[in-house]
Scaffold this motif. Structure first.
Motif, PDB file in Angstrom:
ATOM      1  N   HIS A  32     -12.092  -2.048  -6.397  1.00 54.41           N
ATOM      2  CA  HIS A  32     -11.865  -1.488  -5.075  1.00 54.41           C
ATOM      3  C   HIS A  32     -10.459  -1.765  -4.562  1.00 54.41           C
ATOM      4  O   HIS A  32      -9.945  -2.876  -4.723  1.00 54.41           O
ATOM      5  N   SER A  33      -9.875  -0.775  -3.945  1.00 53.65           N
ATOM      6  CA  SER A  33      -8.677  -0.998  -3.155  1.00 53.65           C
ATOM      7  C   SER A  33      -9.108  -1.628  -1.834  1.00 53.65           C
ATOM      8  O   SER A  33     -10.218  -1.392  -1.358  1.00 53.65           O
ATOM      9  N   MET A  34      -8.241  -2.419  -1.258  1.00 49.64           N
ATOM     10  CA  MET A  34      -8.523  -3.097  -0.003  1.00 49.64           C
ATOM     11  C   MET A  34      -7.481  -2.718   1.042  1.00 49.64           C
ATOM     12  O   MET A  34      -6.288  -2.622   0.750  1.00 49.64           O
ATOM     13  N   GLY A  35      -7.964  -2.523   2.244  1.00 49.13           N
ATOM     14  CA  GLY A  35      -7.068  -2.181   3.340  1.00 49.13           C
ATOM     15  C   GLY A  35      -7.300  -3.079   4.545  1.00 49.13           C
ATOM     16  O   GLY A  35      -8.383  -3.641   4.719  1.00 49.13           O
ATOM     17  N   SER A  51      -3.846  -2.466  -0.541  1.00 48.72           N
ATOM     18  CA  SER A  51      -3.507  -2.916  -1.894  1.00 48.72           C
ATOM     19  C   SER A  51      -4.455  -2.247  -2.880  1.00 48.72           C
ATOM     20  O   SER A  51      -5.658  -2.154  -2.638  1.00 48.72           O
ATOM     21  N   THR A  52      -3.912  -1.828  -4.026  1.00 49.86           N
ATOM     22  CA  THR A  52      -4.767  -1.330  -5.085  1.00 49.86           C
ATOM     23  C   THR A  52      -5.568  -2.473  -5.700  1.00 49.86           C
ATOM     24  O   THR A  52      -5.359  -3.647  -5.361  1.00 49.86           O
ATOM     25  N   TRP A  53      -6.431  -2.158  -6.646  1.00 47.09           N
ATOM     26  CA  TRP A  53      -7.399  -3.122  -7.159  1.00 47.09           C
ATOM     27  C   TRP A  53      -6.770  -4.384  -7.734  1.00 47.09           C
ATOM     28  O   TRP A  53      -7.338  -5.469  -7.665  1.00 47.09           O
ATOM     29  N   ASN A  54      -5.570  -4.248  -8.283  1.00 47.42           N
ATOM     30  CA  ASN A  54      -4.940  -5.415  -8.903  1.00 47.42           C
ATOM     31  C   ASN A  54      -3.711  -5.882  -8.144  1.00 47.42           C
ATOM     32  O   ASN A  54      -2.961  -6.735  -8.619  1.00 47.42           O
ATOM     33  N   LYS A  99     -12.431   0.503  -0.616  1.00 48.14           N
ATOM     34  CA  LYS A  99     -12.670   1.845  -1.121  1.00 48.14           C
ATOM     35  C   LYS A  99     -12.564   1.867  -2.630  1.00 48.14           C
ATOM     36  O   LYS A  99     -11.839   1.051  -3.202  1.00 48.14           O
ATOM     37  N   ARG A 100     -13.228   2.836  -3.275  1.00 46.52           N
ATOM     38  CA  ARG A 100     -13.339   2.824  -4.728  1.00 46.52           C
ATOM     39  C   ARG A 100     -12.085   3.278  -5.454  1.00 46.52           C
ATOM     40  O   ARG A 100     -11.907   2.955  -6.608  1.00 46.52           O
ATOM     41  N   ASN A 101     -11.200   4.024  -4.811  1.00 41.20           N
ATOM     42  CA  ASN A 101     -10.027   4.502  -5.530  1.00 41.20           C
ATOM     43  C   ASN A 101      -8.777   4.150  -4.740  1.00 41.20           C
ATOM     44  O   ASN A 101      -8.837   3.457  -3.720  1.00 41.20           O
ATOM     45  N   SER A 113     -16.546   0.868   3.289  1.00 41.29           N
ATOM     46  CA  SER A 113     -17.108  -0.444   3.617  1.00 41.29           C
ATOM     47  C   SER A 113     -16.147  -1.169   4.543  1.00 41.29           C
ATOM     48  O   SER A 113     -14.949  -1.229   4.249  1.00 41.29           O
ATOM     49  N   TRP A 114     -16.688  -1.727   5.608  1.00 39.26           N
ATOM     50  CA  TRP A 114     -15.862  -2.362   6.649  1.00 39.26           C
ATOM     51  C   TRP A 114     -16.435  -3.710   7.052  1.00 39.26           C
ATOM     52  O   TRP A 114     -17.647  -3.921   7.026  1.00 39.26           O
ATOM     53  N   GLY A 115     -15.533  -4.601   7.460  1.00 33.92           N
ATOM     54  CA  GLY A 115     -15.946  -5.848   8.059  1.00 33.92           C
ATOM     55  C   GLY A 115     -16.118  -5.700   9.565  1.00 33.92           C
ATOM     56  O   GLY A 115     -15.889  -4.623  10.129  1.00 33.92           O
ATOM     57  N   GLN A 116     -16.501  -6.792  10.202  1.00 33.52           N
ATOM     58  CA  GLN A 116     -16.767  -6.784  11.641  1.00 33.52           C
ATOM     59  C   GLN A 116     -15.518  -7.052  12.469  1.00 33.52           C
ATOM     60  O   GLN A 116     -15.519  -6.807  13.685  1.00 33.52           O
TER      61      GLN A 116
END
Length: 124
Positions: A32-35, A51-54, A99-101, A113-116
């Protein structure tokens, strides 16, 4: 079911630093990429960093470029946002998202998918 939990927010004076963490469970973190996004009272949610997955590719909003750094530790299923030289206009609730991509990483609508959220308050 995915769970994202942010921590590390708080109150600091202008010029100070904070490091936010986002611990992820229930999904394949490595894929997953993270934002990071933020939302101030009365304002729309805005993109901060991604950031991308790596971690090989990162992106930042112009307002935080050079002051914030996104990183991740895939062995700990954790993403980070190091924030330095904080300004009062950085005051907001900060959210991490997954996110998956790696396309459209700056668009909140692309994340599923989100945090609080965690509150960051910067005083002048």
């Amino acid at each position: 079911q995915a769970q994202l939990v942010e921590s590390g927010g708080g109150s600091v004076q202008a010029g100070g630093s904070l490091r936010l963490s986002c611990v992820v469970s229930g999904l394949s973190f490595n894929w997953h990429s993270m934002g990071w996004f933020r939302q101030a009272p009365g304002k729309d949610r805005e993109f901060v960093a991604a950031s991308t997955w790596n971690g090989g590719n990162t992106d930042y909003s112009d307002s935080v470029k050079g002051r914030f750094t996104i990183s991740r530790d895939n062995t700990k299923n954790t993403a980070y946002l190091q924030m330095t030289n904080l300004k009062p206009e950085d005051t907001a609730t900060y959210f991490c998202a997954a996110k998956r991509n790696s396309v459209q990483m700056a668009k909140g609508e692309a994340y599923n998918s989100w945090g609080q959220g965690t509150q960051v308050t910067v005083s002048s």
